[in-house]
Design a protein around this motif. Sequence first.
Motif, PDB file in Angstrom:
ATOM      1  N   VAL A   1       9.152 -14.071   0.091  1.00  0.00           N
ATOM      2  CA  VAL A   1       9.053 -12.895   0.969  1.00  0.00           C
ATOM      3  C   VAL A   1       8.279 -11.777   0.277  1.00  0.00           C
ATOM      4  O   VAL A   1       8.369 -11.615  -0.947  1.00  0.00           O
ATOM      5  N   LEU A   2       7.530 -11.028   1.087  1.00  0.00           N
ATOM      6  CA  LEU A   2       6.826  -9.857   0.567  1.00  0.00           C
ATOM      7  C   LEU A   2       7.095  -8.677   1.507  1.00  0.00           C
ATOM      8  O   LEU A   2       7.118  -8.856   2.732  1.00  0.00           O
ATOM      9  N   ALA A   3       7.277  -7.489   0.925  1.00  0.00           N
ATOM     10  CA  ALA A   3       7.441  -6.269   1.725  1.00  0.00           C
ATOM     11  C   ALA A   3       6.491  -5.216   1.183  1.00  0.00           C
ATOM     12  O   ALA A   3       6.378  -5.031  -0.029  1.00  0.00           O
ATOM     13  N   PHE A   4       5.814  -4.537   2.113  1.00  0.00           N
ATOM     14  CA  PHE A   4       4.822  -3.535   1.706  1.00  0.00           C
ATOM     15  C   PHE A   4       4.765  -2.443   2.762  1.00  0.00           C
ATOM     16  O   PHE A   4       5.183  -2.645   3.918  1.00  0.00           O
ATOM     17  N   LEU A   5       4.238  -1.283   2.376  1.00  0.00           N
ATOM     18  CA  LEU A   5       4.162  -0.174   3.318  1.00  0.00           C
ATOM     19  C   LEU A   5       3.105  -0.447   4.379  1.00  0.00           C
ATOM     20  O   LEU A   5       2.036  -0.997   4.082  1.00  0.00           O
ATOM     21  N   ASP A   6       3.431  -0.065   5.608  1.00  0.00           N
ATOM     22  CA  ASP A   6       2.474  -0.199   6.708  1.00  0.00           C
ATOM     23  C   ASP A   6       1.301   0.763   6.470  1.00  0.00           C
ATOM     24  O   ASP A   6       1.497   1.924   6.080  1.00  0.00           O
TER      25      ASP A   6
ATOM     26  N   THR B   1       7.804   0.182   6.649  1.00  0.00           N
ATOM     27  CA  THR B   1       7.606  -1.000   5.792  1.00  0.00           C
ATOM     28  C   THR B   1       7.529  -2.250   6.651  1.00  0.00           C
ATOM     29  O   THR B   1       8.199  -2.351   7.692  1.00  0.00           O
ATOM     30  N   LEU B   2       6.721  -3.203   6.215  1.00  0.00           N
ATOM     31  CA  LEU B   2       6.642  -4.511   6.863  1.00  0.00           C
ATOM     32  C   LEU B   2       7.215  -5.560   5.919  1.00  0.00           C
ATOM     33  O   LEU B   2       6.906  -5.550   4.717  1.00  0.00           O
ATOM     34  N   VAL B   3       8.042  -6.431   6.443  1.00  0.00           N
ATOM     35  CA  VAL B   3       8.623  -7.523   5.662  1.00  0.00           C
ATOM     36  C   VAL B   3       8.109  -8.834   6.253  1.00  0.00           C
ATOM     37  O   VAL B   3       8.263  -9.073   7.462  1.00  0.00           O
ATOM     38  N   ILE B   4       7.489  -9.658   5.427  1.00  0.00           N
ATOM     39  CA  ILE B   4       6.882 -10.899   5.921  1.00  0.00           C
ATOM     40  C   ILE B   4       7.337 -12.098   5.079  1.00  0.00           C
ATOM     41  O   ILE B   4       7.622 -11.946   3.884  1.00  0.00           O
TER      42      ILE B   4
ATOM     43  N   ILE C   1      14.549  -1.116  13.514  1.00  0.00           N
ATOM     44  CA  ILE C   1      14.056  -2.384  12.968  1.00  0.00           C
ATOM     45  C   ILE C   1      13.561  -3.216  14.146  1.00  0.00           C
ATOM     46  O   ILE C   1      14.291  -3.376  15.135  1.00  0.00           O
ATOM     47  N   GLY C   2      12.342  -3.721  14.039  1.00  0.00           N
ATOM     48  CA  GLY C   2      11.839  -4.476  15.192  1.00  0.00           C
ATOM     49  C   GLY C   2      10.749  -5.465  14.851  1.00  0.00           C
ATOM     50  O   GLY C   2      10.102  -5.376  13.811  1.00  0.00           O
ATOM     51  N   ILE C   3      10.591  -6.421  15.762  1.00  0.00           N
ATOM     52  CA  ILE C   3       9.531  -7.430  15.649  1.00  0.00           C
ATOM     53  C   ILE C   3       8.770  -7.447  16.966  1.00  0.00           C
ATOM     54  O   ILE C   3       9.392  -7.574  18.033  1.00  0.00           O
TER      55      ILE C   3
ATOM     56  N   VAL D   1       8.508  -8.034  10.150  1.00  0.00           N
ATOM     57  CA  VAL D   1       9.573  -7.167  10.645  1.00  0.00           C
ATOM     58  C   VAL D   1       9.210  -5.739  10.268  1.00  0.00           C
ATOM     59  O   VAL D   1       8.946  -5.445   9.097  1.00  0.00           O
ATOM     60  N   HIS D   2       9.170  -4.867  11.283  1.00  0.00           N
ATOM     61  CA  HIS D   2       8.928  -3.446  11.022  1.00  0.00           C
ATOM     62  C   HIS D   2      10.248  -2.770  10.670  1.00  0.00           C
ATOM     63  O   HIS D   2      11.235  -2.898  11.407  1.00  0.00           O
ATOM     64  N   ILE D   3      10.254  -2.047   9.570  1.00  0.00           N
ATOM     65  CA  ILE D   3      11.386  -1.161   9.230  1.00  0.00           C
ATOM     66  C   ILE D   3      10.843   0.262   9.339  1.00  0.00           C
ATOM     67  O   ILE D   3       9.985   0.666   8.548  1.00  0.00           O
ATOM     68  N   VAL D   4      11.310   0.982  10.357  1.00  0.00           N
ATOM     69  CA  VAL D   4      10.771   2.324  10.613  1.00  0.00           C
ATOM     70  C   VAL D   4      11.875   3.356  10.378  1.00  0.00           C
ATOM     71  O   VAL D   4      12.835   3.439  11.160  1.00  0.00           O
TER      72      VAL D   4
END
Length: 142
Positions: free
Chosen positions: A26-31, A40-43, A84-86, A101-104
């Motif tokens: 898994v990777l997470a990075f700022l939008d 943040t986006l989690v992929i 949190i949304g997709i 996954v968007h974490i806003v």
Amino acid sequence: MSEPTIFERIVDGEIPAEIVHETDTVLAFLDANPLAPGHTLVIPKAPHKRLRDTPPELSADVFDAVRALTPAIENAVDADATTIGINDGPAAGQEVPHLHVHIVPRFEGDGGGPIHAIMDAGTDADSADPGEIAASIVDELE
Ligand code: AMP
């Protein structure tokens, strides 16, 4: 072979990103175009298009990361809550065909709405028969 998406290129290190979390899967990075500070986006690192295409163990890894990241992000940007949304599929607004996954982070009085705001224009959902819909879903799961 289709062209790698922008997210595959981030995973491969070809395109820079503000990475905030990384595991083997898994990777997470700022939008890059944040809706709020800390967006943040989690992929999954593997390029699955939609949640349905993602193996269960991998989607569990993604959601474990979302669970761990959400309070960390809220604390880091002093947010009051999180949406949190997709966008799961193009008709739902998915632009990058690689599950994310968007974490806003959300703030009191930020002017944003709840998830219900995506249908502010109204739909004919109320005219559908909920019993029939529920039965169809149950059938599909069997
Ligand atoms: P979606 O509409 O759900 O497919 O969201 C795609 C998201 O990816 C948008 O919020 C974009 O701002 C974001 N995005 C696109 N390119 C990049 C990039 N190079 N780095 C970080 N985020 C990106």
